[in-house]
Design a protein around this motif. Structure first.
Motif, short mmCIF file in Angstrom:
data_model
loop_
_atom_site.label_atom_id
_atom_site.label_comp_id
_atom_site.label_asym_id
_atom_site.label_seq_id
_atom_site.Cartn_x
_atom_site.Cartn_y
_atom_site.Cartn_z
N VAL A 179 28.13 1.04 20.43
CA VAL A 179 27.27 1.81 19.53
C VAL A 179 25.64 1.15 18.92
N VAL A 180 24.83 2.23 19.14
CA VAL A 180 23.49 1.85 18.84
C VAL A 180 23.54 2.10 17.22
N MET A 181 23.09 1.10 16.49
CA MET A 181 23.14 1.36 15.09
C MET A 181 21.93 0.74 14.44
N PHE A 182 20.93 1.68 14.05
CA PHE A 182 19.57 1.18 13.60
C PHE A 182 19.38 1.74 12.34
N SER A 183 18.49 1.53 11.49
CA SER A 183 17.75 1.95 10.20
C SER A 183 17.06 2.96 10.51
N GLY A 184 16.98 4.20 9.68
CA GLY A 184 15.99 5.12 9.90
C GLY A 184 14.64 4.45 9.65
N VAL A 185 14.19 3.81 8.57
CA VAL A 185 13.24 3.29 8.20
C VAL A 185 13.66 1.68 7.49
N GLN A 186 13.23 0.73 8.23
CA GLN A 186 13.58 -0.82 7.94
C GLN A 186 13.26 -1.33 6.46
N TYR A 187 14.19 -1.62 5.92
CA TYR A 187 14.09 -1.85 4.43
C TYR A 187 12.88 -2.98 4.15
N TYR A 188 12.76 -3.88 4.92
CA TYR A 188 11.95 -5.04 4.76
C TYR A 188 10.48 -4.70 5.18
N SER B 212 7.24 -6.06 13.44
CA SER B 212 8.02 -5.03 13.73
C SER B 212 8.57 -4.73 15.22
N LEU B 213 9.63 -4.10 15.33
CA LEU B 213 10.01 -3.99 16.59
C LEU B 213 9.28 -3.08 17.49
N ARG B 214 8.92 -3.15 18.77
CA ARG B 214 8.37 -2.06 19.66
C ARG B 214 9.35 -1.18 20.08
N THR B 215 8.97 0.17 20.18
CA THR B 215 9.96 1.12 20.67
C THR B 215 10.46 0.83 22.07
N GLU B 216 9.45 0.35 22.70
CA GLU B 216 9.50 0.13 24.25
C GLU B 216 10.33 -1.06 24.51
N ASP B 217 10.50 -2.19 23.56
CA ASP B 217 11.32 -3.11 23.48
C ASP B 217 12.97 -2.85 23.25
N ILE B 218 13.07 -1.78 22.31
CA ILE B 218 14.41 -1.36 21.96
C ILE B 218 15.03 -0.58 23.08
N LEU B 219 14.09 0.10 23.99
CA LEU B 219 14.52 1.10 24.84
C LEU B 219 14.91 0.25 26.08
N GLU B 220 14.03 -0.86 26.17
CA GLU B 220 14.36 -1.83 27.29
C GLU B 220 15.68 -2.54 27.19
N VAL B 221 15.99 -2.87 26.09
CA VAL B 221 17.32 -3.69 25.90
C VAL B 221 18.65 -2.25 26.09
N ILE C 137 15.35 6.73 20.62
CA ILE C 137 16.27 5.89 20.57
C ILE C 137 17.71 6.66 20.74
N THR C 138 17.70 7.67 20.17
CA THR C 138 19.01 8.58 20.28
C THR C 138 19.39 9.09 21.68
N GLU C 139 18.18 9.47 22.31
CA GLU C 139 18.13 10.07 23.67
C GLU C 139 18.38 8.91 24.88
N ALA C 140 17.78 7.69 24.42
CA ALA C 140 17.92 6.54 25.46
C ALA C 140 19.29 6.09 25.25
N GLY C 141 19.82 6.09 24.02
CA GLY C 141 21.26 5.34 23.97
C GLY C 141 22.16 6.19 24.57
N GLN C 142 22.15 7.79 24.28
CA GLN C 142 23.10 8.62 24.82
C GLN C 142 23.09 8.67 26.20
N ARG C 143 21.91 8.51 26.71
CA ARG C 143 21.73 8.60 28.44
C ARG C 143 22.60 7.35 29.06
N LYS C 144 22.55 6.41 28.18
CA LYS C 144 23.54 5.29 28.78
C LYS C 144 24.94 5.13 28.48
#
Length: 463
Positions: free
Chosen positions: A217-226, A198-207, A236-243
Motif C-alpha cells: 500500500v502507498v498511503m500518503f497525505s493529500g496535503v501534508q499537515y506540517y 518537502s518531498l520531491r515527487t521524483e523521489d517518491i516515484l523513484e522509491v 503517485i496513484t498511477e505510479a503505485g498502481q503500475r507496480k
C-alpha cells in the motif's frame, strides 16, 4: 480587469497596484481584490468570532469589537450560520416526535447522512455511491486498511511520508503488527532530501519504481499537515498502481482546500475528517471513499447493521445483504447531531465550486506569500531583525491555502503575541506557525491585517 483569471499572484498584485497607483503592499490593493471577489458573500454564511471572544486577547492592545483575524481553518473551520438552526430542528423533533424522528421530518435520522453524500462527493471529486459519511478519520482509516492492506511475505510494506500525521503513523504501525509483521521492516517512511523541507515527487516515484514489488500500500497525505505540501496524487496513484500497489490518501488537509478528483485519478481509497476546511465542528462526521472499480473485489473485514441494504435492513433476519462498495463499510447509524453542521457547511460549498474556490485560493495565498517575503525575509544588513522563512513549496500547484512559517525567534513567543492581538492561527511543534487563509470565508483584508499584526507581534518579541 479580473484579478482572479490568469497571471501568477505576483504579476496580478503588481498590475492592481499599477492600476491604483499605490504600492502592492498597500491596504488599497486588498480592498480592491475584496471588491472584485465574486465569492466574498460566502463569508456571510459563517460566524466570525470577535477579538474580545478569543480567550487570550489583550484588549489593551486591540479593539475587541472587531472581528478576529481567523486563519486557522486548517485546524477548525468557522461555524456555518445554519448549523444552529438545523441542530435546533432535530432537538425539537426529538422533543415532540421521539422515536418517530427516525423516519419522519425533513432529515430522517435513519438515513440522514444519505441526503448529503452527493454534496460531499462533489467536494472530493467522486461519485455519490463512492462516498460514505461515518465515524472519525482514524476509525475509517483502520476500516479501509483492514481490507486494502493484505500483506504477503514478498509484498508487505506500506509507503508513507516520514512526518505523517501521528494518528496515521500509529494506524499504519498497528495494522502492520496486526498482520504479524514488524513495523521496522514493513513501514517505509520517506523523508525529504537533506536540507529540504518537502518531498520531491521524483523521489517518491523513484522509491515506488525501485521498491514497488515489496510495497502493498502507498498511503500518503493529500496535503501534508506540517509543511502544507500538496502531493501530486494523480501521478503517485498511477505510479503505485503500475507496480501493483494499492494507493490511498488521508485527505484531512486536502478536502475543501484543493480540487480533488478521486474518481478520475483512480485512487483506490481515501478518508478525511470534516472539521477543518469542511467546517463541521470539532469531532465532526468523517468521510471515506472507495473507487467503484473495487465493488466486486474489496469487502469490509468488519461488518455491522448499517452496511446492510436499507430496503431489507429492518427485516432483522440476520442474513446480511451487504451494500456495494464503501457503503458496506458502514457499521452503525450516524449521529444526527453531527450530520446537521456538516449539512450546513456542504450547502455553502454547493453555492460555488471547488474550481472557483481554488482560483481564489491561489491568489489569496499568493498575496500572503508576497507580503511575508516583502516584509519578513531575512535581511543581512539587519541581523537582529526578526524574520520568517516559508517552508511550504513556493509552487502554487504544490500547496493548498496553508503557508507554514519558521521564525528566527522562539515560535511560542510569536504565537502568544499574535494571540494577544486577536489572531487565531496554529502553532505546531517544533518550530512552525501554520497560517491558512481559507477562500470560503477569508478576505484579502484579513491577510493584510495579519501582516500588519505580525509586525507588531515581532516587535514586541524583540524588545
Amino acid at each position: 480587469m479580473d484579478p482572479f483569471v490568469g497571471s501568477n499572484p505576483r504579476e496580478t498584485l503588481e498590475r492592481v497596484s499599477a492600476l491604483l497607483r499605490c504600492s502592492p503592499t498597500s491596504a488599497d490593493v486588498a480592498a480592491y481584490l475584496d471588491n472584485a471577489d465574486s465569492l466574498r458573500h460566502l463569508r456571510d454564511e459563517f460566524l466570525v468570532p470577535t477579538i474580545a471572544d478569543l480567550p487570550h486577547s489583550d484588549l489593551s492592545l486591540v479593539d475587541g469589537t472587531k472581528e478576529c483575524i481567523y486563519l486557522v481553518g486548517n485546524s477548525l473551520g468557522l461555524q456555518p450560520k445554519m448549523a444552529r438552526k438545523y441542530l435546533e430542528e432535530e432537538l425539537e423533533k426529538w422533543a415532540k416526535m421521539g422515536v418517530h424522528g427516525h423516519t419522519g421530518g425533513s432529515r430522517p435520522w435513519a438515513w440522514a447522512e444519505d441526503n448529503i453524500e452527493d454534496l460531499m462527493a462533489d467536494v472530493v471529486g467522486a461519485k455519490p455511491e463512492e462516498v460514505a459519511l461515518m465515524n472519525g478519520l482514524t476509525v475509517n482509516l483502520h476500516l479501509l486498511l483492514l481490507s486494502f492492506y493484505k500483506p504477503t511475505a514478498a509484498r508487505h510494506r506500506i509507503l508513507l511520508e516520514d512526518k505523517a500525521f501521528p494518528s496515521d503513523h500509529y494506524a499504519v504501525e498497528s495494522q502492520i503488527r496486526l498482520r504479524g509483521f514488524d513495523p521496522k521492516k514493513s513501514m517505509l517512511p520517506l523523508s525529504p532530501r537533506r536540507g529540504e523541507d518537502s518531498l520531491r515527487t521524483e523521489d517518491i516515484l523513484e522509491v515506488i519504481e525501485k521498491q514497488g514489488d515489496s510495497i502493498a500500500v502507498v498511503m500518503f497525505s493529500g496535503v501534508q499537515y506540517y509543511t502544507g505540501q500538496l502531493f501530486d496524487m494523480a501521478t503517485i496513484t498511477e505510479a503505485g498502481q503500475r507496480k501493483g500497489c494499492l494507493v490511498g490518501f488521508d485527505c484531512a488537509h486536502a478536502v475543501g482546500n484543493v480540487e480533488l478528483k478521486l474518481h478520475d485519478w483512480g485512487v483506490d481509497f481515501a478518508c478525511w475528517c470534516s472539521y477543518k476546511y469542511v467546517n463541521s465542528g470539532a469531532g465532526g462526521l468523517a468521510g471515506a471513499f472507495i473507487h467503484q472499480k473495487h465493488n466486486d473485489t474489496i469487502k469490509p473485514a468488519l461488518v455491522g447493521w448499517w452496511g446492510h441494504e436499507l430496503k431489507t435492513r429492518f427485516l432483522m433476519n440476520n442474513e446480511l445483504e451487504l451494500q456495494l462498495g464503501v457503503n458496506g463499510f458502514r457499521l452503525s447509524n450516524q449521529p444526527i447531531l453531527l450530520v446537521c453542521p456538516l449539512q450546513a457547511s456542504l450547502e455553502v460549498f454547493k453555492m460555488t465550486s471547488m474550481q472557483a474556490l481554488r482560483r481564489k485560493s491561489l491568489l489569496l495565498t499568493g498575496y500572503l506569500e508576497y507580503l511575508i517575503q516583502h516584509y519578513y525575509t531575512e535581511d543581512p544588513t539587519q541581523p537582529l531583525k526578526p524574520h520568517a522563512r516559508i517552508i511550504t513549496p513556493s509552487d502554487p500547484q504544490q500547496r493548498g491555502c496553508q503557508l507554514s512559517l519558521c521564525f528566527s525567534i522562539p515560535i511560542r513567543e510569536v504565537y502568544q503575541e499574535l494571540e494577544k492581538r486577536g489572531v487565531a492561527c496554529d502553532m505546531r511543534e517544533p518550530s512552525v506557525l501554520r497560517i491558512a487563509p481559507v477562500p470560503l470565508y477569508n478576505s484579502f483584508s484579513d491577510v493584510h491585517r495579519f501582516i500588519e499584526t505580525l509586525g507588531s507581534a515581532l516587535s514586541a518579541c524583540s524588545r
